[in-house]
Write an enzyme that holds these catalytic residues in place. Structure first.
Site, short mmCIF file in Angstrom:
data_model
loop_
_atom_site.label_atom_id
_atom_site.label_comp_id
_atom_site.label_asym_id
_atom_site.label_seq_id
_atom_site.Cartn_x
_atom_site.Cartn_y
_atom_site.Cartn_z
N MET A 9 46.79 46.94 41.61
CA MET A 9 45.59 47.39 41.47
C MET A 9 45.39 47.67 39.96
O MET A 9 44.95 48.92 39.79
CB MET A 9 45.41 48.28 42.38
CG MET A 9 45.06 47.82 43.80
SD MET A 9 43.43 47.08 43.82
CE MET A 9 43.98 45.58 44.88
N HIS A 10 45.77 46.82 38.85
CA HIS A 10 45.89 47.09 37.40
C HIS A 10 44.65 47.97 37.13
O HIS A 10 44.77 49.42 36.55
CB HIS A 10 45.77 45.85 36.74
CG HIS A 10 46.87 44.96 36.90
ND1 HIS A 10 47.80 44.89 36.39
CD2 HIS A 10 46.59 43.80 37.49
CE1 HIS A 10 48.56 43.71 36.99
NE2 HIS A 10 47.71 43.18 37.43
N ASP A 11 43.46 47.56 37.40
CA ASP A 11 42.18 48.43 36.79
C ASP A 11 42.05 49.92 37.55
O ASP A 11 41.37 50.69 36.87
CB ASP A 11 41.01 47.35 36.67
CG ASP A 11 40.88 46.17 36.12
OD1 ASP A 11 41.93 46.16 35.06
OD2 ASP A 11 40.47 45.26 36.55
#
Ligand code: BDR
Ligand code: CA
Length: 309
Positions: free
Chosen positions: A238-240
């Site tokens: 879930m990078h962002d």
């Protein structure tokens, strides 16, 4: 209360990031601006409106920005499926709001100018809109408290061996923002995001938590399958959402001040983010960016899950 603008290209993990900010009592979400990235601009804009509708936040203005990078062709990311949300955008409610006719850059300028407190901008897509804002309206820099940018990979890339997707899409814009500007900036690169992956247990708890959690979980299967196919992993990232988590609780990610460069060539490392870690006399003078290289993965997973549920 942190005043926030999100610049985004939803995008599965962007959707999680928007939901995290939209539901956080300590965040005053002033605007969401969209950019072409994971998918084309029409869909990133529609997806942003849909996520805000899901979170019962039709009050947040959404404006569309750049439909292509500065000087490169549009290049999407198959990780996010045909509609940017894993082919499952239909699980989101039909948005009642329309995109703001001012467009992304003008909306950011108006929000920054009207605010009597500094505003944080979290940029979780290619940096085209943010570079345009800083280039065309330099006076608004004093209204920006901090840029928090998801992008780059100091130890290596994801879309290519060397480059991370957001920087690779528009390296000229990224170089403008990360190297040539002087607004206080925190970079959230792959080095930290890839360590904070989530899996079955996290996703099941999210899906069982209620309508928002179950809709978010429903957009993940394609993204998750892509991680299995391309990286041979059973988990996904879930990078962002990590960038928004850092906005909600500054210092959640451990940062190191570093001088950066962006490879704007067309060679094999095009779009790479280079950090000068030599120290001492080798250090060129120049702007430092706080690069988040470390965090406690369990803390991050719980932080995001608790707020989304
Ligand atoms: C970044 O690229 C996109 O695929 C994601 O939404 C994230 O912003 C990760 O490299
Ligand atoms: Ca993104």
């Amino acid at each position: 209360m942190t005043r926030l603008i999100i610049d985004t290209d939803p995008g599965v993990d962007d959707a999680f990031a928007i939901a995290l900010a939209a539901r956080e009592p300590g965040i005053d979400l002033l605007a969401v601006t969209t950019v072409a990235g994971n998918i084309g601009l029409d869909l990133t804009t529609r997806n942003a409106l849909g996520v805000l509708a899901l979170c019962d936040r039709p009050d947040v203005p959404v404006a569309a920005g750049a439909h292509r990078p500065f000087s490169r062709p549009v290049r999407g990311d198959t990780a996010h499926g045909v509609d940017g949300l894993g082919g499952a955008a239909a699980v989101l409610p039909e948005p009642s709001a329309q995109p703001d006719p001012r467009g992304a850059v003008q909306l950011m300028v108006d929000v920054l100018t009207a605010s009597d407190e500094p505003v944080t901008i979290v940029a979780i897509g290619p940096l085209t809109n943010v570079a345009l804002l800083l280039a065309a309206y330099p006076s608004v820099r004093q209204k920006i408290e901090r840029l928090v940018i998801m992008g780059g990979g100091i130890a290596g890339g994801n879309i290519t061996t060397a480059a991370e997707f957001n920087i690779w899409v528009d390296p000229e814009a990224a170089r403008r923002v990360l190297v040539e500007e002087d607004v206080p900036t925190t970079l959230v690169p792959l080095d930290v995001t890839m360590r904070c992956s989530v899996g079955d247990d996290w996703l099941n708890r999210l899906a069982r938590s209620g309508p928002v959690g179950s809709a978010l979980a429903a957009i993940t299967p394609h993204y998750r399958a892509w991680y299995a196919e391309f990286f041979g992993r059973d988990d996904f990232v879930m990078h962002d959402a990590l960038a928004v988590a850092e906005v909600i609780q500054p210092g959640l990610l451990r940062t190191t001040p570093l001088r950066l460069e962006v490879d704007c060539s067309d060679g094999p490392s095009s779009g790479a983010t280079l950090a000068d870690r030599r120290g001492g006399v080798h250090q060129d003078p120049g702007r430092l960016v706080d690069v988040a290289l470390d965090a406690d993965p369990d803390t991050i997973r719980s932080f995001i899950l608790e707020r989304l549920t």
